[in-house]
Design a protein around this motif. Sequence first.
Motif, PDB file in Angstrom:
ATOM      1  N   TYR A 239       4.034  38.405  54.756  1.00 30.80           N
ATOM      2  CA  TYR A 239       2.921  37.432  54.951  1.00 30.80           C
ATOM      3  C   TYR A 239       2.530  36.640  54.215  1.00 30.80           C
ATOM      4  CZ  TYR A 239       3.284  40.868  58.937  1.00 30.80           C
ATOM      5  OH  TYR A 239       3.983  41.857  59.983  1.00 30.80           O
ATOM      6  N   PHE A 240       2.231  34.974  54.827  1.00 33.94           N
ATOM      7  CA  PHE A 240       1.670  34.029  54.236  1.00 33.94           C
ATOM      8  C   PHE A 240      -0.132  33.818  54.799  1.00 33.94           C
ATOM      9  CE2 PHE A 240       5.296  31.908  56.396  1.00 33.94           C
ATOM     10  CZ  PHE A 240       4.959  30.990  56.838  1.00 33.94           C
ATOM     11  N   LEU A 241      -0.291  33.186  54.256  1.00 34.26           N
ATOM     12  CA  LEU A 241      -1.496  32.208  54.215  1.00 34.26           C
ATOM     13  C   LEU A 241      -1.049  30.872  54.772  1.00 34.26           C
ATOM     14  CD1 LEU A 241      -4.461  32.800  53.900  1.00 34.26           C
ATOM     15  CD2 LEU A 241      -4.358  31.106  51.943  1.00 34.26           C
ATOM     16  N   SER A 242      -2.058  31.231  56.722  1.00 33.47           N
ATOM     17  CA  SER A 242      -1.322  29.980  57.153  1.00 33.47           C
ATOM     18  C   SER A 242      -2.405  29.594  58.210  1.00 33.47           C
ATOM     19  CB  SER A 242      -0.603  30.181  58.069  1.00 33.47           C
ATOM     20  OG  SER A 242      -0.501  31.450  58.342  1.00 33.47           O
ATOM     21  N   VAL A 243      -3.108  28.458  58.420  1.00 31.89           N
ATOM     22  CA  VAL A 243      -4.271  28.474  59.140  1.00 31.89           C
ATOM     23  C   VAL A 243      -3.522  27.388  60.475  1.00 31.89           C
ATOM     24  CG1 VAL A 243      -6.288  26.205  59.604  1.00 31.89           C
ATOM     25  CG2 VAL A 243      -5.776  27.630  57.541  1.00 31.89           C
ATOM     26  N   LEU A 244      -3.242  27.732  61.955  1.00 34.52           N
ATOM     27  CA  LEU A 244      -2.283  27.146  62.957  1.00 34.52           C
ATOM     28  C   LEU A 244      -3.502  26.610  63.855  1.00 34.52           C
ATOM     29  CD1 LEU A 244      -1.635  30.588  63.019  1.00 34.52           C
ATOM     30  CD2 LEU A 244       0.059  29.324  63.496  1.00 34.52           C
ATOM     31  N   PHE A 245      -3.297  25.271  64.538  1.00 36.24           N
ATOM     32  CA  PHE A 245      -4.229  24.328  64.942  1.00 36.24           C
ATOM     33  C   PHE A 245      -3.123  23.646  66.462  1.00 36.24           C
ATOM     34  CE2 PHE A 245      -5.404  23.929  60.409  1.00 36.24           C
ATOM     35  CZ  PHE A 245      -7.330  24.165  60.866  1.00 36.24           C
ATOM     36  N   PRO A 246      -3.726  23.336  67.085  1.00 38.98           N
ATOM     37  CA  PRO A 246      -3.066  23.390  68.387  1.00 38.98           C
ATOM     38  C   PRO A 246      -3.021  21.481  67.966  1.00 38.98           C
ATOM     39  CG  PRO A 246      -5.553  23.216  68.827  1.00 38.98           C
ATOM     40  CD  PRO A 246      -5.224  23.880  67.512  1.00 38.98           C
ATOM     41  N   ASP A 247      -1.598  21.640  68.881  1.00 36.41           N
ATOM     42  CA  ASP A 247      -1.249  20.205  68.209  1.00 36.41           C
ATOM     43  C   ASP A 247      -2.378  18.799  69.388  1.00 36.41           C
ATOM     44  OD1 ASP A 247      -1.066  20.539  72.048  1.00 36.41           O
ATOM     45  OD2 ASP A 247       1.486  19.803  71.130  1.00 36.41           O
ATOM     46  N   ASP A 248      -2.832  19.312  70.263  1.00 34.54           N
ATOM     47  CA  ASP A 248      -4.084  18.387  70.493  1.00 34.54           C
ATOM     48  C   ASP A 248      -5.668  18.082  70.227  1.00 34.54           C
ATOM     49  OD1 ASP A 248      -4.932  20.652  71.430  1.00 34.54           O
ATOM     50  OD2 ASP A 248      -4.447  20.060  73.648  1.00 34.54           O
ATOM     51  N   GLU A 249      -5.186  18.392  69.288  1.00 36.52           N
ATOM     52  CA  GLU A 249      -6.361  17.782  68.463  1.00 36.52           C
ATOM     53  C   GLU A 249      -6.331  17.265  67.012  1.00 36.52           C
ATOM     54  OE1 GLU A 249      -8.724  21.661  67.737  1.00 36.52           O
ATOM     55  OE2 GLU A 249      -8.821  21.881  69.823  1.00 36.52           O
ATOM     56  N   LEU A 250      -4.841  17.602  66.735  1.00 33.54           N
ATOM     57  CA  LEU A 250      -4.480  16.713  65.362  1.00 33.54           C
ATOM     58  C   LEU A 250      -4.279  15.234  64.925  1.00 33.54           C
ATOM     59  CD1 LEU A 250      -1.671  19.770  64.319  1.00 33.54           C
ATOM     60  CD2 LEU A 250      -3.965  19.456  63.510  1.00 33.54           C
ATOM     61  N   GLN A 251      -4.949  15.214  64.351  1.00 32.47           N
ATOM     62  CA  GLN A 251      -4.951  13.490  64.492  1.00 32.47           C
ATOM     63  C   GLN A 251      -3.231  13.307  62.984  1.00 32.47           C
ATOM     64  OE1 GLN A 251      -8.459  11.709  62.103  1.00 32.47           O
ATOM     65  NE2 GLN A 251      -6.936   9.541  62.980  1.00 32.47           N
ATOM     66  N   ILE A 252      -3.129  12.165  63.093  1.00 34.11           N
ATOM     67  CA  ILE A 252      -1.659  12.456  61.932  1.00 34.11           C
ATOM     68  C   ILE A 252      -2.250  10.500  62.318  1.00 34.11           C
ATOM     69  CG2 ILE A 252       0.468  11.385  61.059  1.00 34.11           C
ATOM     70  CD1 ILE A 252       1.771  13.696  62.876  1.00 34.11           C
ATOM     71  N   MET A 253      -2.187  10.011  60.657  1.00 35.26           N
ATOM     72  CA  MET A 253      -2.353   8.935  59.954  1.00 35.26           C
ATOM     73  C   MET A 253      -1.515   8.203  60.269  1.00 35.26           C
ATOM     74  SD  MET A 253      -6.490   9.332  58.450  1.00 35.26           S
ATOM     75  CE  MET A 253      -6.462   6.936  58.388  1.00 35.26           C
ATOM     76  N   ASP A 254      -1.295   7.182  59.570  1.00 34.49           N
ATOM     77  CA  ASP A 254       0.113   5.895  59.553  1.00 34.49           C
ATOM     78  C   ASP A 254      -0.133   5.861  58.069  1.00 34.49           C
ATOM     79  OD1 ASP A 254      -2.877   4.880  60.090  1.00 34.49           O
ATOM     80  OD2 ASP A 254      -1.878   3.333  58.436  1.00 34.49           O
ATOM     81  N   TYR A 255       1.139   5.842  57.582  1.00 40.74           N
ATOM     82  CA  TYR A 255       1.537   6.212  56.187  1.00 40.74           C
ATOM     83  C   TYR A 255       2.446   5.090  55.671  1.00 40.74           C
ATOM     84  CZ  TYR A 255       2.368   9.937  52.015  1.00 40.74           C
ATOM     85  OH  TYR A 255       1.979   9.929  51.234  1.00 40.74           O
ATOM     86  N   ASN A 256       1.844   4.243  55.141  1.00 40.49           N
ATOM     87  CA  ASN A 256       2.439   2.838  54.975  1.00 40.49           C
ATOM     88  C   ASN A 256       3.492   2.658  53.576  1.00 40.49           C
ATOM     89  OD1 ASN A 256       0.852   1.529  57.292  1.00 40.49           O
ATOM     90  ND2 ASN A 256      -1.232   2.260  56.467  1.00 40.49           N
ATOM     91  N   ARG A 257       3.789   1.505  53.506  1.00 43.33           N
ATOM     92  CA  ARG A 257       5.008   0.661  52.631  1.00 43.33           C
ATOM     93  C   ARG A 257       4.288  -0.719  51.872  1.00 43.33           C
ATOM     94  NH1 ARG A 257       6.102   5.350  55.155  1.00 43.33           N
ATOM     95  NH2 ARG A 257       8.106   6.439  54.987  1.00 43.33           N
TER      96      ARG A 257
END
Length: 413
Positions: A239-257
Motif C-alpha cells: 500500500y502507498f500513502l495517499s490523500v484522496l480529494f473529491p473533484d468538486d473541491e479541487l482547484q486547478i490553476m493556469d499553467y502558462n508559457r
Amino acid sequence: MAVIRPFRALTPVKEKAALVAALPYDVYNREEAREVVEKNPLSFLAIDRAETQFPEEQDIYAPCVYAKASSMLREWQEKGIFEEDSRPCFYIWELIMNGRSQKGLVACSSVDDYLNNVIRKHENTRKDKEKDRFDHIDACSAQTGPIFLAYRSHPEIKRLIAQESMKAPVLDFVAEDGVIHRVWRIDNDDQIAALTKAFAALDHTYIADGHHRAASAVSVSLKRRKEHPGYTGREEFNYFLSVLFPDDELQIMDYNRVLKDLNGYEPDEILEKMDQVFRIAEAPESPYRPAKKGEMGLYLEGKWYRLQTRKHLLKTDPIGCLDVEYLQREALGPIWNIQDPRTDARIDFVGGIRGLRELERRCHEDCEAAFALYPTSISELFAVADAGLLMPPKSTWFEPKLRSGLFIHKIEK
C-alpha cells in the motif's frame, strides 16, 4: 472498486507540526532546499532532501544521502518530534487557501489498484526522478510524500467526512504561505468500515499530482514482494500513502508559457501568423486573464492581446480539445518550431500561483512572448486518464500543495 485501508501514521507532535510540514521535495532546487533547512532545521525537507546535511559538493544521489534520511527519520522519532499512532486510522486533511477549503481522506491506497489501472494516470515518469524517490523510500522503509489522488464526488463519502470533521481537530496551524491545515483522526471502527465501503463503490481514483512518488512507491513494493516470496498482500509495502480529494473541491490553476525568442520573426510577423489560428483582438484589460475555455492571452512587446481559438481547427478527442494542446499543435509547433516542449530550452512554464505579472516580468527580463492559458479542468483530466492517454506536459497546476512530513507511512513493521 478502489481499495483503501487505514494505517498507523507517523506524525509530528502538535507543537512541532507547523515547523516540520514542508512543501514537496521537488519544489526546490538544491540551493533553495539548503536555504530552507538552514533557516528551519526542523523542516521535513531536511529528511526529504538529506543532501542538505552534507557539504555542498556532495553527490545528492549517493547511498550515504539516503542512509542519512533514514537515520534522521529514526532519530526524530526517538527525540519525540514524531509519534506513531497506536492503531490504524484514517485521517481527514483540510487545506484552506484564500478562503477555499478542500478536505481529503488520508489513507493507504492499493499497489495492485495502481498496477491494474483502478488508479488512473495521465503523465509519464522520468526514470531519474523515479529512481531518486525509489532510493529514498527503500532506504527509509517509509513513504514520506503523499500521492494526491482525486475521485468523482460521492455523497456518502462527503457525508462521512463532514460528520467526522465536526469534531475538534488534532492539528490546526497556518503555514508560512498562509494556507491553513487542519487534521482529524478517524479511529472508530464503524466509521473506518463505512469509509472503506464507500470508496469500494468507486470505479477509479486518479493521480492528480505525484506520478513519480507513486511509481517509486510501487517499484519499492515490487522489490519487497520479491524479497518476501511468501507475502500475503496484507503487508504495509503493498500500500502507498495517499490523500484522496473529491473533484468538486479541487482547484486547478493556469499553467502558462513563456518563450525565449520569436523564432527569427518580427513581432508583426508573429501576429500575422497567429491570426491564421486565432482570432486576435487587443485585450480589454492588462494583464489579460482568459475568461473561458478557448481563450488565451498573448503578451508581446509590452502589450496584451486576447486570442480565441478558431472553430474549424478544434478537435473533439480528449487530448485534442485541450487548450494547452491547441496552442502547441497550432502555434508553438508550426510557428515557433518547438516540437517537444519537454526538452526545448526556448520554452519555459510558469505556474498560475505566480500570477500574470510574472509573465510580464519574464518578458522584460529573458523572454520575448508569453501565453496566459485558461486552466485545464478536472473533468478534462479525468477524460484523458479514462481514455488511457497522457496529458501534454505542464497542463495542470494544483493549489494548494500537499505538505510532506505531516503523515509518514512505514512499509515495514
